[in-house]
Motif scaffolding. Structure first.
Motif, PDB file in Angstrom:
ATOM      1  N   GLN A  15       0.860  -1.271   0.027  1.00  0.00           N
ATOM      2  CA  GLN A  15       0.054   0.060  -0.013  1.00  0.00           C
ATOM      3  C   GLN A  15       0.740   1.404  -0.064  1.00  0.00           C
ATOM      4  N   HIS A  19      -3.175   3.058  -3.991  1.00  0.00           N
ATOM      5  CA  HIS A  19      -4.569   2.487  -3.440  1.00  0.00           C
ATOM      6  C   HIS A  19      -5.726   3.267  -4.191  1.00  0.00           C
ATOM      7  N   PRO A  26      -2.297   2.779   3.608  1.00  0.00           N
ATOM      8  CA  PRO A  26      -2.278   3.604   2.311  1.00  0.00           C
ATOM      9  C   PRO A  26      -2.756   5.055   2.578  1.00  0.00           C
TER      10      PRO A  26
END
Length: 328
Positions: free
Chosen positions: A106, A121, A212
Motif C-alpha cells: 500500500q 491505493h 495507504p
C-alpha cells in the motif's frame, strides 16, 4: 502483453455473483473493506477497461491469480496439484505473505523485497466532490473512517463544542470495524457539504507504514483541504505545504482549522492544489498501473511454476492439517 489467464480469487460464491455486474462508482457501498477493494474493485476496473480478467470463488487451473493476503492459504489448499499458478497477494495491512510469489503493497516503504510492488491505493469509488458553491468558508469539518482508527479526542464533547464555538459543525462519519465480511452504512463517498477533512490515529508512536494514503487521495479528488496525522503514506506523496497540514495532537488540529477558517486565500490554494494532485491518483491511473504490473511485469519475471508452487501448497496443507489435529 501476456496471454496468461488472469483470475481474481474471492472465496465466496455469493460475493462473486454480487460483483459480476457491479459498477464501482454506481455501487460504491459494496467496496468498503480491504478484500472487496483490493480484489473485487481491481477486477472490475480492469474488466471495464477491456482487460481479460475473471472473478472466481475457486482456484483456477492455470495462470496468474490475485487474492487478498488472508485468502492465499485457502487458495493454495484448493489448488490442484498440477495447476501452474503465479500467486499475487494484495498484502493490505497484513504481515508479509510467505506463500505468495508476488505481493502488492500500500505504500512505497513496504516494498522492501524484490517481489513486492507498490500500486497506489484506489480512491473512494463513487466520490462526490465538494460543492464549489460553498466558497472558501470553513463551516463543516469531518472525519471519515472507522472508530478504532480515530484518536479518542475527536469523539469527546469538548472537541465538538470547541469547533461549534468557532461556528464550525463537526461530522463524525465513522463506524466500528466488524471485519471484511461486514456491511457498513456510511457516507464515505460524499464530500459535497464537507469543507475540511481531519484524520489522526489514536497511536502516534509510529508512522503506520502498512497503511495507504486513502484519506489524502480522497481529499484531493474532492477538492477539500486535509489535516492529517503523521503517516508514511502521506509523507511519500507530499511535495509542498499545500498538499496537507500535518498535526500530532487534537490541539494542533484545532489550530490548523482556525488558520484555514481565518485565511480564505490559504484554503483556496490548498483546494486548488489538491485538485491538481488528484489528477495523478484517479482510478484510471490506478487501472493503468495494475494492468502494467499484471500483464507485463509479473508474467515476465514470475511465470507460473509447478515446482515453485508445489512446495508452498504442500507446506500450506500440512499447516492446515496440523491445526485441525490440534483442535480435535
Amino acid at each position: 502483453m501476456s496471454s496468461l489467464p488472469l483470475t481474481f480469487f474471492l472465496p465466496d460464491p455469493q460475493q462473486v455473483a454480487q460483483f459480476q455486474d457491479a459498477d464501482p462508482d454506481r455501487d460504491w457501498a459494496l467496496f468498503n473493506t480491504g478484500v472487496h477493494v483490493w480484489v473485487g474493485q481491481t477486477c472490475l476496473r480492469l474488466k471495464r477497461a477491456g482487460h481479460p480478467v475473471q472473478l472466481a470463488a475457486t482456484a483456477p487451473r492455470a495462470g496468474i491469480v490475485v487474492a487478498h493476503a488472508d485468502h492465499v492459504p485457502l487458495l493454495l489448499r484448493q489448488r490442484r496439484w498440477l495447476s501452474p499458478l503465479t500467486i499475487v497477494a494484495a498484502r493490505a495491512d497484513r504481515p508479509r505473505q510467505p506463500y505468495a510469489d508476488v505481493e502488492v503493497v500500500q505504500n512505497a516503504a513496504s516494498a522492501t523485497a524484490s517481489n513486492a510492488f507498490h500500486v497506489q491505493h484506489w480512491p473512494q469509488p463513487g466520490l462526490v466532490a465538494r460543492d464549489p458553491g460553498r466558497g472558501d468558508a470553513v463551516r463543516t469539518v469531518a472525519f471519515k473512517g472507522t472508530v478504532g482508527e480515530m484518536t479518542p479526542e475527536f469523539a469527546t464533547p469538548e472537541w465538538a463544542d470547541g469547533l461549534r464555538a468557532q461556528g464550525i459543525e463537526w461530522q463524525c462519519d465513522a463506524v466500528a470495524w466488524g471485519g471484511n465480511g461486514a456491511a457498513y452504512q456510511t457516507s464515505w463517498n460524499d464530500y459535497g457539504a464537507i469543507d475540511v477533512i481531519v484524520a489522526m490515529r489514536r497511536d502516534l508512536s509510529h508512522l503506520h507504514e502498512k497503511k495507504p494514503a486513502s484519506k489524502l487521495i480522497n481529499a484531493w479528488l474532492a477538492g477539500v483541504p486535509a489535516i492529517l496525522g503523521p503517516e508514511q503514506a502521506y509523507r511519500e506523496l507530499r511535495r509542498s505545504e499545500l498538499d496537507y497540514i500535518e498535526v500530532a495532537s487534537a490541539g494542533e488540529a484545532a489550530a490548523a482549522l482556525a488558520r484555514l477558517a481565518s485565511n480564505p486565500a490559504l484554503y483556496r490554494a490548498m483546494a486548488e492544489n489538491g485538485r491538481r494532485r488528484g489528477e495523478e491518483v484517479r482510478a484510471d491511473a490506478c487501472t493503468a498501473a495494475w494492468a502494467h504490473l499484471l500483464f507485463e511485469t509479473i508474467p515476465a519475471r514470475y511465470p507460473p511454476s509447478l515446482a515453485r508452487l508445489g512446495w508452498r501448497s504442500l507446506r500450506c496443507r500440512a499447516s492446515a492439517w496440523r491445526s485441525q489435529a490440534a483442535a480435535r
